[in-house]
Motif scaffolding. Structure first.
Motif, PDB file in Angstrom:
ATOM      1  N   THR A 181     -11.523 -79.949  -7.290  1.00  0.00           N
ATOM      2  CA  THR A 181     -11.712 -81.386  -6.773  1.00  0.00           C
ATOM      3  C   THR A 181     -11.440 -81.287  -5.365  1.00  0.00           C
ATOM      4  N   VAL A 182     -10.270 -80.982  -5.051  1.00  0.00           N
ATOM      5  CA  VAL A 182      -9.820 -81.024  -3.657  1.00  0.00           C
ATOM      6  C   VAL A 182     -10.451 -80.587  -2.725  1.00  0.00           C
ATOM      7  N   ILE A 183     -10.771 -78.912  -3.010  1.00  0.00           N
ATOM      8  CA  ILE A 183     -11.497 -78.246  -2.093  1.00  0.00           C
ATOM      9  C   ILE A 183     -13.011 -78.754  -1.954  1.00  0.00           C
ATOM     10  N   THR A 184     -13.615 -78.948  -3.190  1.00  0.00           N
ATOM     11  CA  THR A 184     -15.071 -79.466  -2.891  1.00  0.00           C
ATOM     12  C   THR A 184     -15.016 -80.769  -2.289  1.00  0.00           C
ATOM     13  N   ASN A 185     -14.127 -81.583  -2.194  1.00  0.00           N
ATOM     14  CA  ASN A 185     -14.190 -82.811  -1.419  1.00  0.00           C
ATOM     15  C   ASN A 185     -14.216 -82.423   0.066  1.00  0.00           C
ATOM     16  N   MET A 186     -13.112 -81.536   0.353  1.00  0.00           N
ATOM     17  CA  MET A 186     -13.247 -81.204   1.813  1.00  0.00           C
ATOM     18  C   MET A 186     -14.541 -80.483   2.341  1.00  0.00           C
ATOM     19  N   MET A 187     -15.142 -79.564   1.451  1.00  0.00           N
ATOM     20  CA  MET A 187     -16.364 -78.909   1.752  1.00  0.00           C
ATOM     21  C   MET A 187     -17.370 -79.882   2.086  1.00  0.00           C
ATOM     22  N   THR A 188     -17.512 -80.864   1.249  1.00  0.00           N
ATOM     23  CA  THR A 188     -18.615 -81.768   1.348  1.00  0.00           C
ATOM     24  C   THR A 188     -18.500 -82.858   2.328  1.00  0.00           C
TER      25      THR A 188
ATOM     26  N   SER B   4     -15.569 -74.320  -6.180  1.00  0.00           N
ATOM     27  CA  SER B   4     -15.124 -74.746  -4.628  1.00  0.00           C
ATOM     28  C   SER B   4     -16.096 -74.465  -3.457  1.00  0.00           C
ATOM     29  N   PHE B   5     -16.396 -73.264  -3.494  1.00  0.00           N
ATOM     30  CA  PHE B   5     -17.313 -72.545  -2.436  1.00  0.00           C
ATOM     31  C   PHE B   5     -18.588 -72.575  -2.551  1.00  0.00           C
ATOM     32  N   ASN B   6     -18.942 -73.393  -3.571  1.00  0.00           N
ATOM     33  CA  ASN B   6     -20.689 -73.461  -3.825  1.00  0.00           C
ATOM     34  C   ASN B   6     -21.399 -74.214  -2.928  1.00  0.00           C
TER      35      ASN B   6
ATOM     36  N   LEU C 152     -12.105 -67.917   7.715  1.00  0.00           N
ATOM     37  CA  LEU C 152     -11.889 -68.121   6.193  1.00  0.00           C
ATOM     38  C   LEU C 152     -10.610 -67.141   5.678  1.00  0.00           C
ATOM     39  N   GLN C 153      -9.616 -67.860   5.449  1.00  0.00           N
ATOM     40  CA  GLN C 153      -8.269 -66.975   4.752  1.00  0.00           C
ATOM     41  C   GLN C 153      -8.005 -67.471   3.678  1.00  0.00           C
ATOM     42  N   LEU C 154      -8.139 -66.540   2.747  1.00  0.00           N
ATOM     43  CA  LEU C 154      -7.796 -66.573   1.125  1.00  0.00           C
ATOM     44  C   LEU C 154      -6.690 -65.766   0.688  1.00  0.00           C
ATOM     45  N   GLU C 155      -5.547 -66.155   0.674  1.00  0.00           N
ATOM     46  CA  GLU C 155      -4.482 -65.365   0.290  1.00  0.00           C
ATOM     47  C   GLU C 155      -3.834 -65.710  -1.053  1.00  0.00           C
ATOM     48  N   ARG C 156      -3.734 -64.888  -2.120  1.00  0.00           N
ATOM     49  CA  ARG C 156      -3.179 -65.303  -3.368  1.00  0.00           C
ATOM     50  C   ARG C 156      -3.589 -66.637  -4.004  1.00  0.00           C
TER      51      ARG C 156
ATOM     52  N   THR D 173     -14.858 -62.011  -8.267  1.00  0.00           N
ATOM     53  CA  THR D 173     -15.500 -60.833  -8.715  1.00  0.00           C
ATOM     54  C   THR D 173     -16.434 -60.576  -7.469  1.00  0.00           C
ATOM     55  N   ASN D 174     -17.369 -59.512  -7.487  1.00  0.00           N
ATOM     56  CA  ASN D 174     -18.427 -59.080  -6.496  1.00  0.00           C
ATOM     57  C   ASN D 174     -19.402 -60.410  -6.506  1.00  0.00           C
ATOM     58  N   ASN D 175     -19.658 -60.846  -7.816  1.00  0.00           N
ATOM     59  CA  ASN D 175     -20.627 -61.948  -7.770  1.00  0.00           C
ATOM     60  C   ASN D 175     -20.147 -63.175  -7.002  1.00  0.00           C
ATOM     61  N   ASP D 176     -18.826 -63.541  -7.285  1.00  0.00           N
ATOM     62  CA  ASP D 176     -18.281 -64.726  -6.729  1.00  0.00           C
ATOM     63  C   ASP D 176     -18.331 -64.413  -4.994  1.00  0.00           C
ATOM     64  N   LEU D 177     -17.941 -63.157  -4.467  1.00  0.00           N
ATOM     65  CA  LEU D 177     -18.076 -62.813  -3.460  1.00  0.00           C
ATOM     66  C   LEU D 177     -19.270 -63.016  -2.697  1.00  0.00           C
ATOM     67  N   ALA D 178     -20.319 -62.708  -3.590  1.00  0.00           N
ATOM     68  CA  ALA D 178     -21.390 -62.766  -2.798  1.00  0.00           C
ATOM     69  C   ALA D 178     -22.083 -64.211  -2.579  1.00  0.00           C
ATOM     70  N   ILE D 179     -21.561 -65.172  -3.566  1.00  0.00           N
ATOM     71  CA  ILE D 179     -22.026 -66.365  -3.437  1.00  0.00           C
ATOM     72  C   ILE D 179     -21.058 -66.896  -2.057  1.00  0.00           C
ATOM     73  N   LEU D 180     -19.802 -66.702  -2.123  1.00  0.00           N
ATOM     74  CA  LEU D 180     -19.130 -66.953  -0.928  1.00  0.00           C
ATOM     75  C   LEU D 180     -19.627 -66.723   0.381  1.00  0.00           C
ATOM     76  N   THR D 181     -20.079 -65.467   0.584  1.00  0.00           N
ATOM     77  CA  THR D 181     -20.725 -65.003   1.906  1.00  0.00           C
ATOM     78  C   THR D 181     -21.940 -65.268   2.070  1.00  0.00           C
ATOM     79  N   GLN D 182     -22.762 -65.989   1.115  1.00  0.00           N
ATOM     80  CA  GLN D 182     -24.109 -66.576   1.285  1.00  0.00           C
ATOM     81  C   GLN D 182     -23.772 -67.929   1.802  1.00  0.00           C
ATOM     82  N   ASN D 183     -22.793 -68.646   1.336  1.00  0.00           N
ATOM     83  CA  ASN D 183     -22.502 -69.971   1.901  1.00  0.00           C
ATOM     84  C   ASN D 183     -21.949 -69.997   3.157  1.00  0.00           C
ATOM     85  N   CYS D 184     -21.120 -68.989   3.581  1.00  0.00           N
ATOM     86  CA  CYS D 184     -20.128 -68.960   4.738  1.00  0.00           C
ATOM     87  C   CYS D 184     -20.967 -67.762   5.703  1.00  0.00           C
ATOM     88  N   ALA D 185     -22.263 -67.814   5.936  1.00  0.00           N
ATOM     89  CA  ALA D 185     -22.897 -66.689   6.573  1.00  0.00           C
ATOM     90  C   ALA D 185     -22.509 -66.446   7.897  1.00  0.00           C
TER      91      ALA D 185
END
Length: 792
Positions: free
Chosen positions: A578-585, A606-608, A617-621, A627-639
């Motif tokens: 909820t917090v991250i989605t609120n920030m992104m939007t 959160s990153f959709n 973008l820095q995501l530590e722990r 997964t690879n599918n999640d990573l693909a969604i992430l890079t697609q939205n943060c091109a």
């Protein structure tokens, strides 16, 4: 350049825009600015242009006016996913690499007898800036072709001269011959050019380029030549000789990780020391020679601002020459110059009495340098808290900016004396210093706009006192101050009689200030945020670290209160989808997002969201489930990411490399650590991010090739920093490059681990722990190999 910055630029009609781009007097800072502006215009009219192309017209004509061979590599690489022009930028990259692979003796001949207009830097009589930063393909031949009149650029005789000059530079022959040949060229003079930026143009021979600039850009006032590994500090003499109007010089390089106050050295030795080579244009090495040049009538300098950040090759002898600028020098940056001594810095300060800005973070700046700053001021050691009797004839009194973070050589007494005499300061950095409340109470200034006291012993009450007297404060950094909630105290353990408490810090900030940047930690909570609200409505950057806790309500409130935020960095916070989605939007201007060691459950949802403005973008722990599918969604939205750091994504595998390089082709920095099996089959697709400057791969699977350092540096022309771990070496070790094999690398770090038994005496249970790090640091003088205990 003015028109592209206007919000009405997208309203320019297509035919008018096309006509402008074809005009011979089109004046821009760089091809990147033109290309970027056109992309903005195209995105605004995407639907109309598609309809336009269906009628048989070619809407791509406008982009054919961009000289794609002269684009910065990082820019062209990042636009490969452009909706309309991906092929164009692929062509740009191919052209850039072709230019880089042509040997200098053939740098003009390979063009044949054809038109070279697409290789000429766009210069007009109105040009004020020439920005070539990040263009590794720029050579002296391209510079010379650009300053020749158009009618002469194709003449065989002139091309032959350019080739001869390139051959001389390649063979390191005597520079006088090169200078004579340069004088034969009918170079045009562009009197309006005042600023030139050639940072990261590694293939450009700087000494020869300076001679070219002196003939074609005689009015240069600002020269930026940062991150050029082979440039020696003695180039300053040539600059002074050739540019009488020169005011600002930037020769920065990467700061060495071997900051003496931060590492424990096990061993250190020079891997190679360069012998003095033939000087092309009689660059003066001995500062004493400058005196003779002055007697001969040569003008010394009008330099007011000198930036030498990160120059590990800078020594005390070089400072003697810099002191010759004392009549004009006002702004000096020596941050990270680890080879300088306190004596050398103090001697320089004693001579440059016009300085009003000093940056000496992470150097040996110490007690002698403090005394130099305070010279001419009455000694009040017997009454240090009195803070009276200041004289106005000292360097300290006139300072507007003093950054001395990490300078452990300054003790509490010296720091107290220094601060009591800096009444005019606007920017003060004392992070990691021996700073206590008493020193802050002796600060007499009322003009502070920036204050950094991170990782010091100051209390919130003492800071409240500072804030009340400095209502213009725009930036406050207090992260890591463990005594924030403690009562004010002096070094002897007593307490000041003050009406301020820790809680009043945020009340004072809310009443007095309009902050743009803040970094907080211990004692910061959602209640503090409420008190801060009036001060942070225009906030652009926030960092919350260990000891601070906003909670879910506070984090939600942050997005609503600070809609202009561009940078959000959280350490050890409790977060949720909820917090991250609120920030992104809600934070549409967000450019930097870092979530490090945060608690709570977040998912890929959160990153959709499309985040075209996000650059780092820095995501530590925080995303162990990725997964690879999640990573693909992430890079697609943060091109449009430029920097990506992932730590602890244990489900990723070798296919992740292609997902990253395809989704974010413009990355200049990649940090992957403890990310499953990403490198178990070696490293290949990651190197398709052709503009990489910084690459860290650790604990991602033992498949990295033995010759990887040499291979990566030869394939990636912008690569300057590489960090690896022996655990990932496919053969248990890496080939250590020599000076000549490092291409443009400035820093190589190779960590080593060891196996250790776990507690409770269980023989089958072992874990891997850090043992040491081998660090190779290269500068214009030598290559140093150092082993340190820390994991760098």
């Amino acid at each position: 350049m003015w028109a592209t910055s206007s919000k009405f630029f997208i309203d320019v009609p297509y035919k008018l825009l096309l006509s402008c781009t074809q005009h011979p007097h089109l004046t821009i800072d760089s091809e990147m600015h033109l290309s970027d502006a056109l992309l903005v215009w195209v995105d605004a009219y995407a639907e109309q242009l598609e309809n336009f192309s269906r009628t048989g017209n070619d809407c791509h004509s406008i982009f054919r006016q961009v000289r794609i061979s002269l684009l910065p590599l990082w820019f062209a690489a990042g636009k490969r996913r452009s909706r309309h022009f991906s092929k164009l930028f692929e062509e740009s990259i191919d052209s850039i690499f072709r230019l880089m692979t042509v040997p200098p003796p053939f740098s003009v001949n390979f063009l044949g007898d054809g038109d070279v207009q697409h290789l000429r830097i766009r210069l007009t009589e109105y040009s004020k800036k020439v920005n070539l930063s990040g263009c590794p393909q720029i050579t002296l031949a391209i510079m010379l072709l650009s300053v020749l009149p158009s009618s002469h650029a194709v003449e065989p005789a002139l091309r032959n001269i350019v080739n001869q000059i390139s051959l001389i530079l390649e063979s390191l022959e005597e520079g006088d011959k090169c200078l004579n040949l340069l004088c034969l060229l009918p170079m045009s003079s562009f009197e309006a050019v005042q600023e030139v930026d050639i940072s990261k143009c590694q293939k450009l021979h700087l000494e020869a380029a300076i001679m070219c600039f002196s003939m074609s850009f005689p009015s240069i006032r600002t020269l930026k030549a940062a991150y050029l590994l082979n440039v020696k500090t003695t180039i300053l003499h040539q600059l002074v000789q050739n540019f009488p109007l020169l005011c600002e010089v930037d020769l920065s390089s990467d700061i060495s990780p071997l900051i003496p106050a931060q590492v424990s050295v096990v061993s250190s030795s020079p891997a190679i020391t360069l012998s003095p080579s033939n000087k092309f244009f009689r660059v003066v090495d001995d500062p004493v020679d400058v005196t003779s040049s002055k007697r001969s009538g040569l003008s010394l300098s009008n330099i007011t601002k000198l930036t030498l950040e990160g120059r590990s090759d800078l020594c005390d002898l070089d400072l003697q020459y810099i002191s010759k600028f004392r009549a004009s020098l006002q702004d000096l940056n020596l941050k990270g110059c680890i080879s300088l001594t306190d004596v050398g810095i103090s001697n320089l300060l004693c001579k440059c009495m016009k300085l009003h800005s000093i940056v000496v973070c992470d150097t040996s700046f110490g007690i002698k340098s403090v005394l130099a700053l305070c010279s001419g001021i009455s000694d009040h050691d017997n009454h240090p808290a009195a803070c009276v009797g200041l004289k106005h004839n000292s360097l300290a009194f006139n300072l507007r900016k003093l950054h001395m973070g990490g300078c452990k050589g300054v003790d509490e007494t010296s720091l107290l004396k220094l601060l009591s005499q800096t009444q005019m300061l606007k920017s003060l950095c004392l992070r990691d210093a021996h700073l206590v409340d008493q020193a802050l109470h002796c600060f007499p200034g009322s003009s502070l706009e920036m204050l950094d006291v991170s990782n010091t012993m100051v209390s919130g009450a003492a800071l409240a006192w500072i804030v009340r007297g400095n209502p213009g404060l725009k930036c406050l950094k207090v992260r890591g101050c463990r005594d924030m909630c403690q009562p004010e105290s002096n070094t002897s353990g007593g307490e000041f009689s003050s009406s301020y408490t820790f809680k009043e810090l945020y009340v004072e900030l809310g009443k007095k200030c309009r902050l743009e940047e803040i970094a907080l930690g211990w004692g910061f909570s959602c209640f503090s945020l409420e008190a801060l609200q009036p001060a942070i409505m225009s906030l652009r950057s926030i960092t919350v670290g260990l000891g601070g806790s906003l909670g879910e309500n506070g984090l939600k409130q942050l997005s609503a209160t600070c809609p202009m935020l561009e940078s959000v960095i959280f350490h050890f916070q409790v977060i949720s989808d909820t917090v991250i989605t609120n920030m992104m939007t809600s934070l549409r201007n967000l450019r930097v997002l870092a979530l490090c060691y945060c608690l709570g459950d977040i998912s890929i949802s959160s990153f959709n969201f499309s985040m075209p403005n996000l650059k780092k973008l820095q995501l530590e722990r925080v995303t162990p489930w990725m997964t690879n599918n999640d990573l693909a969604i992430l890079t697609q939205n943060c091109a449009n990411l430029v920097e990506l750091s992932l730590l602890g994504c244990k489900l990723l595998n070798s296919d992740s490399q292609q997902i990253i390089s395809h989704g974010c082709p413009g990355l200049t920095s990649i940090h992957l650590e403890d990310c499953g099996e990403v490198t178990s089959n070696g490293v290949s697709s990651l190197l398709d991010c052709m503009a990489l400057e910084d690459l860290l791969l650790r604990h991602n699977g033992p498949g990295i090739q033995k010759n990887f350092i040499f291979y990566a540096s030869s394939k990636l022309p912008m690569l300057r920093k590489v960090s690896l771990d022996l655990c990932d070496a496919s053969e248990g070790e890496f080939d250590i490059p020599d000076y000549d094999d490092m291409c443009f690398l400035s820093t190589v770090k190779i960590a080593r681990c060891k196996s250790q038994r776990c507690n409770f005496n269980l023989p089958a249970q072992r874990r891997t722990v850090h043992k040491g790090t081998l660090v190779l640091v290269r500068n214009s003088k030598n290559l140093i190999r150092t082993v340190v205990k820390e994991r760098l």
